[in-house]
Design a protein around this motif. Structure first.
Motif, PDB file in Angstrom:
ATOM      1  N   GLU A 182      -6.176  -3.135  -5.166  1.00 57.43           N
ATOM      2  CA  GLU A 182      -7.200  -4.063  -4.496  1.00 57.43           C
ATOM      3  C   GLU A 182      -8.176  -3.318  -3.939  1.00 57.43           C
ATOM      4  OE1 GLU A 182      -6.759  -7.464  -4.455  1.00 57.43           O
ATOM      5  OE2 GLU A 182      -5.117  -7.412  -5.394  1.00 57.43           O
ATOM      6  N   LEU A 183      -8.401  -2.232  -3.372  1.00 57.32           N
ATOM      7  CA  LEU A 183      -9.535  -1.373  -3.167  1.00 57.32           C
ATOM      8  C   LEU A 183     -10.308  -1.083  -4.024  1.00 57.32           C
ATOM      9  CD1 LEU A 183      -8.067   0.630  -0.094  1.00 57.32           C
ATOM     10  CD2 LEU A 183      -9.637  -1.335   0.081  1.00 57.32           C
ATOM     11  N   ASP A 184      -9.851  -0.722  -5.312  1.00 65.20           N
ATOM     12  CA  ASP A 184     -10.516  -0.521  -6.423  1.00 65.20           C
ATOM     13  C   ASP A 184     -11.302  -1.617  -6.970  1.00 65.20           C
ATOM     14  OD1 ASP A 184     -11.305   1.547  -8.593  1.00 65.20           O
ATOM     15  OD2 ASP A 184      -9.784   0.509  -9.874  1.00 65.20           O
ATOM     16  N   ARG A 185     -10.494  -2.788  -6.829  1.00 65.48           N
ATOM     17  CA  ARG A 185     -11.038  -3.883  -7.469  1.00 65.48           C
ATOM     18  C   ARG A 185     -12.453  -4.473  -6.538  1.00 65.48           C
ATOM     19  NH1 ARG A 185      -6.727  -8.244  -7.560  1.00 65.48           N
ATOM     20  NH2 ARG A 185      -6.275  -7.185  -9.366  1.00 65.48           N
ATOM     21  N   ASP A 190     -13.214  -6.443   3.169  1.00 64.81           N
ATOM     22  CA  ASP A 190     -14.091  -6.232   4.241  1.00 64.81           C
ATOM     23  C   ASP A 190     -13.332  -5.358   5.211  1.00 64.81           C
ATOM     24  OD1 ASP A 190     -16.559  -7.628   3.610  1.00 64.81           O
ATOM     25  OD2 ASP A 190     -15.035  -9.508   3.616  1.00 64.81           O
ATOM     26  N   VAL A 191     -12.075  -5.641   5.529  1.00 61.95           N
ATOM     27  CA  VAL A 191     -11.284  -4.662   6.512  1.00 61.95           C
ATOM     28  C   VAL A 191      -9.975  -4.332   6.035  1.00 61.95           C
ATOM     29  CG1 VAL A 191     -10.473  -4.898   8.902  1.00 61.95           C
ATOM     30  CG2 VAL A 191     -12.628  -5.632   8.581  1.00 61.95           C
ATOM     31  N   CYS A 192      -9.243  -3.287   6.314  1.00 62.12           N
ATOM     32  CA  CYS A 192      -7.896  -3.154   5.947  1.00 62.12           C
ATOM     33  C   CYS A 192      -7.201  -3.141   7.301  1.00 62.12           C
ATOM     34  CB  CYS A 192      -7.582  -1.816   5.332  1.00 62.12           C
ATOM     35  SG  CYS A 192      -8.433  -1.748   3.573  1.00 62.12           S
ATOM     36  N   CYS A 222      -4.076   5.615   5.422  1.00 65.18           N
ATOM     37  CA  CYS A 222      -5.403   5.283   5.892  1.00 65.18           C
ATOM     38  C   CYS A 222      -6.036   6.706   5.767  1.00 65.18           C
ATOM     39  CB  CYS A 222      -5.444   4.941   7.540  1.00 65.18           C
ATOM     40  SG  CYS A 222      -7.003   4.909   8.129  1.00 65.18           S
ATOM     41  N   ARG A 223      -5.457   7.518   5.890  1.00 66.21           N
ATOM     42  CA  ARG A 223      -6.288   8.988   5.560  1.00 66.21           C
ATOM     43  C   ARG A 223      -6.461   9.157   4.072  1.00 66.21           C
ATOM     44  NH1 ARG A 223      -7.085  13.462   8.823  1.00 66.21           N
ATOM     45  NH2 ARG A 223      -7.584  15.411   7.426  1.00 66.21           N
ATOM     46  N   GLN A 224      -5.578   8.884   3.375  1.00 64.35           N
ATOM     47  CA  GLN A 224      -5.645   8.951   1.765  1.00 64.35           C
ATOM     48  C   GLN A 224      -6.992   7.972   1.464  1.00 64.35           C
ATOM     49  OE1 GLN A 224      -2.310   7.868  -0.701  1.00 64.35           O
ATOM     50  NE2 GLN A 224      -3.595   7.618  -2.502  1.00 64.35           N
ATOM     51  N   ILE A 225      -7.017   6.900   1.883  1.00 65.03           N
ATOM     52  CA  ILE A 225      -8.170   5.955   1.393  1.00 65.03           C
ATOM     53  C   ILE A 225      -9.417   6.306   1.956  1.00 65.03           C
ATOM     54  CG2 ILE A 225      -6.740   3.803   0.936  1.00 65.03           C
ATOM     55  CD1 ILE A 225      -7.701   2.437   3.318  1.00 65.03           C
ATOM     56  N   LYS A 226      -9.590   6.868   3.398  1.00 59.97           N
ATOM     57  CA  LYS A 226     -10.775   7.404   3.724  1.00 59.97           C
ATOM     58  C   LYS A 226     -11.360   8.597   2.885  1.00 59.97           C
ATOM     59  CE  LYS A 226     -11.428   4.675   7.486  1.00 59.97           C
ATOM     60  NZ  LYS A 226     -12.554   4.157   7.706  1.00 59.97           N
ATOM     61  N   ARG A 234     -17.212   4.039   0.141  1.00 59.68           N
ATOM     62  CA  ARG A 234     -17.370   3.056   1.088  1.00 59.68           C
ATOM     63  C   ARG A 234     -16.204   2.444   1.545  1.00 59.68           C
ATOM     64  NH1 ARG A 234     -22.866   1.051  -1.622  1.00 59.68           N
ATOM     65  NH2 ARG A 234     -24.199   2.752  -0.953  1.00 59.68           N
ATOM     66  N   CYS A 235     -15.135   3.141   1.895  1.00 59.98           N
ATOM     67  CA  CYS A 235     -13.819   2.575   2.467  1.00 59.98           C
ATOM     68  C   CYS A 235     -14.229   1.508   3.536  1.00 59.98           C
ATOM     69  CB  CYS A 235     -13.135   3.696   2.941  1.00 59.98           C
ATOM     70  SG  CYS A 235     -11.421   3.371   3.369  1.00 59.98           S
ATOM     71  N   PRO A 236     -13.644   0.310   3.413  1.00 62.02           N
ATOM     72  CA  PRO A 236     -13.722  -0.437   4.507  1.00 62.02           C
ATOM     73  C   PRO A 236     -13.158  -0.165   5.654  1.00 62.02           C
ATOM     74  CG  PRO A 236     -12.547  -1.343   2.892  1.00 62.02           C
ATOM     75  CD  PRO A 236     -12.853  -0.096   2.407  1.00 62.02           C
ATOM     76  N   PRO A 237     -13.363  -0.481   7.106  1.00 61.93           N
ATOM     77  CA  PRO A 237     -12.934  -0.212   8.192  1.00 61.93           C
ATOM     78  C   PRO A 237     -11.659  -0.613   8.194  1.00 61.93           C
ATOM     79  CG  PRO A 237     -14.637  -1.859   8.538  1.00 61.93           C
ATOM     80  CD  PRO A 237     -14.527  -1.498   7.214  1.00 61.93           C
ATOM     81  N   VAL A 238     -10.635   0.443   9.007  1.00 59.34           N
ATOM     82  CA  VAL A 238      -9.246   0.314   9.163  1.00 59.34           C
ATOM     83  C   VAL A 238      -8.830  -0.082  10.304  1.00 59.34           C
ATOM     84  CG1 VAL A 238      -6.939   1.332   8.674  1.00 59.34           C
ATOM     85  CG2 VAL A 238      -8.725   1.661   7.034  1.00 59.34           C
TER      86      VAL A 238
END
Length: 133
Positions: free
Chosen positions: A49-52, A56-58, A73-77, A82-86
């Motif tokens: 989904e993030l790749d797609r 706006d927020v996870c 969270c650490r992995q996607i950051k 431009r990782c969305p806020p978590v």
């Protein structure tokens, strides 16, 4: 047509995902867009989904298994441009230091308390809008 915000909710527990949806309602605050949810029960689904794009927020469940939300969270950051806020859901207030380690933008405890959760989510949606993402 009113703009909407997309909120990705990650938890292997359907009840936790439901708590998030119910606490948010159509919108977490009057000054933020209505929310559409994308629900994920696995880490591969989150990454897809993030790749797609368009998230706006996870909202990540720190108690999820086998991949806990703090590690996710650490992995996607680290990995998502431009990782969305978590917003991290923690099992205990004492886990706040782990939320900091994971680089979460906000954290609340489980079970989801609707007012606290909605305020935290609305704050992240406002910050996302302020940076023009």
């Amino acid at each position: 047509m009113q703009p909407t915000a997309t909120v990705l909710v990650y938890s292997n527990n359907a009840s936790t995902r439901e708590q998030v949806r119910l606490a948010t309602g159509r919108r977490p605050a009057a000054d933020v867009p209505a929310v559409e949810f994308v629900e994920c029960a696995t880490l591969p689904a989150v990454l897809k989904e993030l790749d797609r794009g368009g998230v706006d927020v996870c909202v990540l469940d720190g108690e999820a298994t086998p991949a806990g939300g703090m590690g996710v969270c650490r992995q996607i950051k680290d990995e998502v441009f431009r990782c969305p806020p978590v917003l991290l859901l923690m099992g205990r207030p004492q886990d706040a230091w782990l939320a900091t380690w994971s680089r979460a933008d906000a954290a609340v405890t489980l079970p989801v308390e609707p007012v606290e959760f909605a305020e935290a989510l609305a704050g992240l949606l406002r910050s996302r809008r302020a940076v023009g993402a």
